[in-house]
Enzyme design. Sequence first.
Site, PDB file in Angstrom:
ATOM      1  N   GLY A  71     -18.428 -31.591 -33.703  1.00 41.53           N
ATOM      2  CA  GLY A  71     -18.851 -30.229 -34.048  1.00 41.53           C
ATOM      3  C   GLY A  71     -18.897 -30.016 -35.546  1.00 41.53           C
ATOM      4  O   GLY A  71     -19.225 -28.915 -35.999  1.00 41.53           O
ATOM      5  N   THR A  72     -18.564 -31.049 -36.312  1.00 38.99           N
ATOM      6  CA  THR A  72     -18.589 -30.886 -37.774  1.00 38.99           C
ATOM      7  C   THR A  72     -20.014 -30.600 -38.236  1.00 38.99           C
ATOM      8  O   THR A  72     -20.960 -31.252 -37.779  1.00 38.99           O
ATOM      9  CB  THR A  72     -18.082 -32.170 -38.471  1.00 38.99           C
ATOM     10  OG1 THR A  72     -16.807 -32.495 -37.929  1.00 38.99           O
ATOM     11  CG2 THR A  72     -17.980 -31.982 -39.976  1.00 38.99           C
ATOM     12  N   ALA A  96     -23.062 -30.814 -31.427  1.00 35.25           N
ATOM     13  CA  ALA A  96     -23.615 -29.456 -31.322  1.00 35.25           C
ATOM     14  C   ALA A  96     -23.188 -28.674 -32.548  1.00 35.25           C
ATOM     15  O   ALA A  96     -22.031 -28.767 -32.975  1.00 35.25           O
ATOM     16  CB  ALA A  96     -23.131 -28.753 -30.058  1.00 35.25           C
ATOM     17  N   SER A  97     -24.122 -27.921 -33.116  1.00 38.25           N
ATOM     18  CA  SER A  97     -23.758 -27.068 -34.263  1.00 38.25           C
ATOM     19  C   SER A  97     -22.836 -25.949 -33.807  1.00 38.25           C
ATOM     20  O   SER A  97     -22.128 -25.348 -34.621  1.00 38.25           O
ATOM     21  CB  SER A  97     -25.018 -26.479 -34.899  1.00 38.25           C
ATOM     22  OG  SER A  97     -25.724 -25.685 -33.958  1.00 38.25           O
ATOM     23  N   ASN A  98     -22.856 -25.668 -32.505  1.00 36.99           N
ATOM     24  CA  ASN A  98     -21.978 -24.617 -31.978  1.00 36.99           C
ATOM     25  C   ASN A  98     -21.705 -24.910 -30.501  1.00 36.99           C
ATOM     26  O   ASN A  98     -22.633 -24.981 -29.703  1.00 36.99           O
ATOM     27  CB  ASN A  98     -22.644 -23.245 -32.141  1.00 36.99           C
ATOM     28  CG  ASN A  98     -21.625 -22.132 -32.075  1.00 36.99           C
ATOM     29  OD1 ASN A  98     -20.835 -22.096 -31.134  1.00 36.99           O
ATOM     30  ND2 ASN A  98     -21.621 -21.248 -33.050  1.00 36.99           N
ATOM     31  N   PHE A  99     -20.423 -25.098 -30.160  1.00 42.67           N
ATOM     32  CA  PHE A  99     -20.047 -25.452 -28.781  1.00 42.67           C
ATOM     33  C   PHE A  99     -19.769 -24.240 -27.908  1.00 42.67           C
ATOM     34  O   PHE A  99     -19.505 -24.386 -26.723  1.00 42.67           O
ATOM     35  CB  PHE A  99     -18.826 -26.384 -28.792  1.00 42.67           C
ATOM     36  CG  PHE A  99     -19.214 -27.818 -29.055  1.00 42.67           C
ATOM     37  CD1 PHE A  99     -19.633 -28.637 -28.013  1.00 42.67           C
ATOM     38  CD2 PHE A  99     -19.201 -28.339 -30.333  1.00 42.67           C
ATOM     39  CE1 PHE A  99     -20.020 -29.948 -28.240  1.00 42.67           C
ATOM     40  CE2 PHE A  99     -19.584 -29.644 -30.575  1.00 42.67           C
ATOM     41  CZ  PHE A  99     -19.994 -30.459 -29.525  1.00 42.67           C
ATOM     42  N   HIS A 131     -19.369 -15.925 -42.170  1.00 47.36           N
ATOM     43  CA  HIS A 131     -18.198 -16.750 -41.850  1.00 47.36           C
ATOM     44  C   HIS A 131     -17.077 -16.481 -42.844  1.00 47.36           C
ATOM     45  O   HIS A 131     -17.305 -15.933 -43.928  1.00 47.36           O
ATOM     46  CB  HIS A 131     -18.557 -18.237 -41.887  1.00 47.36           C
ATOM     47  CG  HIS A 131     -19.349 -18.686 -40.697  1.00 47.36           C
ATOM     48  ND1 HIS A 131     -20.713 -18.569 -40.630  1.00 47.36           N
ATOM     49  CD2 HIS A 131     -18.954 -19.237 -39.513  1.00 47.36           C
ATOM     50  CE1 HIS A 131     -21.136 -19.028 -39.457  1.00 47.36           C
ATOM     51  NE2 HIS A 131     -20.096 -19.433 -38.757  1.00 47.36           N
ATOM     52  N   HIS A 132     -15.899 -16.972 -42.474  1.00 44.71           N
ATOM     53  CA  HIS A 132     -14.688 -16.919 -43.323  1.00 44.71           C
ATOM     54  C   HIS A 132     -14.917 -17.614 -44.671  1.00 44.71           C
ATOM     55  O   HIS A 132     -15.797 -18.479 -44.801  1.00 44.71           O
ATOM     56  CB  HIS A 132     -13.539 -17.596 -42.566  1.00 44.71           C
ATOM     57  CG  HIS A 132     -13.879 -18.992 -42.118  1.00 44.71           C
ATOM     58  ND1 HIS A 132     -13.571 -20.099 -42.849  1.00 44.71           N
ATOM     59  CD2 HIS A 132     -14.554 -19.455 -41.020  1.00 44.71           C
ATOM     60  CE1 HIS A 132     -14.013 -21.180 -42.235  1.00 44.71           C
ATOM     61  NE2 HIS A 132     -14.622 -20.821 -41.114  1.00 44.71           N
ATOM     62  N   LYS A 135     -15.071 -21.687 -45.352  1.00 44.17           N
ATOM     63  CA  LYS A 135     -16.152 -22.556 -44.859  1.00 44.17           C
ATOM     64  C   LYS A 135     -16.776 -23.333 -46.024  1.00 44.17           C
ATOM     65  O   LYS A 135     -17.106 -22.763 -47.059  1.00 44.17           O
ATOM     66  CB  LYS A 135     -17.218 -21.717 -44.132  1.00 44.17           C
ATOM     67  CG  LYS A 135     -18.274 -22.575 -43.473  1.00 44.17           C
ATOM     68  CD  LYS A 135     -19.055 -21.807 -42.411  1.00 44.17           C
ATOM     69  CE  LYS A 135     -20.168 -22.629 -41.799  1.00 44.17           C
ATOM     70  NZ  LYS A 135     -19.706 -23.883 -41.188  1.00 44.17           N
ATOM     71  N   THR A 142     -25.097 -23.455 -37.182  1.00 41.08           N
ATOM     72  CA  THR A 142     -25.682 -22.605 -36.124  1.00 41.08           C
ATOM     73  C   THR A 142     -26.932 -21.895 -36.644  1.00 41.08           C
ATOM     74  O   THR A 142     -27.950 -21.808 -35.937  1.00 41.08           O
ATOM     75  CB  THR A 142     -24.643 -21.567 -35.652  1.00 41.08           C
ATOM     76  OG1 THR A 142     -23.449 -22.267 -35.302  1.00 41.08           O
ATOM     77  CG2 THR A 142     -25.150 -20.755 -34.478  1.00 41.08           C
TER      78      THR A 142
END
Length: 237
Positions: A71-72, A96-99, A131-132, A135, A142
């Site tokens: 997922g990295t 996956a860019s986003n699971f 995002h936080h 990141k 995503t």
Amino acid sequence: MKIALLGYGRMGKTIEEIAENRGHEIVLKVSDGIENYDLTKADVAIDFSVPDAAFKNITICFKAGVPVVSGTTGWLDDYEKATKICSEENSAFIYASNFSLGVNVFFELNRKLAGMMQGLEDYSIEIEEIHHTKKLDAPSGTAISLAEQIIHENKQLKGWQLDSADENKIPIHAKRIKDVPGTHVVSYDSNIDTIEIKHTAKSRQGFALGAVVAAEYLQDKTGIYSMKDVLADLFKN
Ligand SMILES: NC(=O)C1=CN([C@@H]2O[C@H](COP(=O)(O)OP(=O)(O)OC[C@H]3O[C@@H](n4cnc5c(N)ncnc54)[C@H](O)[C@@H]3O)[C@@H](O)[C@H]2O)C=CC1
Ligand SMILES: O=C(O)C1=N[C@H](C(=O)O)C[C@H](O)C1
């Protein structure tokens, strides 16, 4: 299932909690640049590390015959090379860019909406991701997936770019706000109205659950898979 965690940060720790609750065992935690770790006990590896380390760690697993869920984000220039090594080693891989299962539903909505909007020239498209502040990459993986899905449906678009002013490229606006797990908005704006679709993650639990479900799917397979395969298998009954 015995799991090796490549990356033991915010995601690695959340995955550990969810995997253990589902009856799995964590047999290895890797969180630095040491490469001679022992994968012999692992049925599968789950990589949520850093862009610079992902490709190396993933290929070490393929060479050890261990399937990998990754997922990295921010390392995808090497994706084709990774899939080639996976095939050569007869191993198994899901990136996956986003699971999150919710985001994968959102991806389907995005594709459908992009198909409906193509040709409606009064609308301009943009993507926002929040995002936080910890990141490392921008835009998010995503947001890039969302842009690529839209471009696939709309041949007039020539790509995407951070804050693009070029009308043939989708502008992606990346915002960083303390503690935000991940928010994505796709909007189509005209002088008359605005159409928006939005996904808001409330925590990292959804990403981690999806990664563990993907690992359960992958553990006894060979080949290259995607979250579409995982979801099709999950909902086959
Ligand atoms: N695909 C998805 O669903 C999601 C993807 N992500 C992505 O996952 C990655 C990790 O995210 P977080 O856990 O929030 O980051 P984090 O910074 O909390 O954790 C990263 C970990 O990787 C470790 N690391 C550094 N060098 C390493 C190496 N050579 N080998 C193995 N580990 C190493 C760090 O020590 C740290 O513990 C990011 O790329 C992020 O964008 C995050 C959430 C969901
Ligand atoms: O770094 C994160 O946190 C996240 N990264 C992924 C991305 O880049 O899309 C997925 C999620 O949005 C959280």
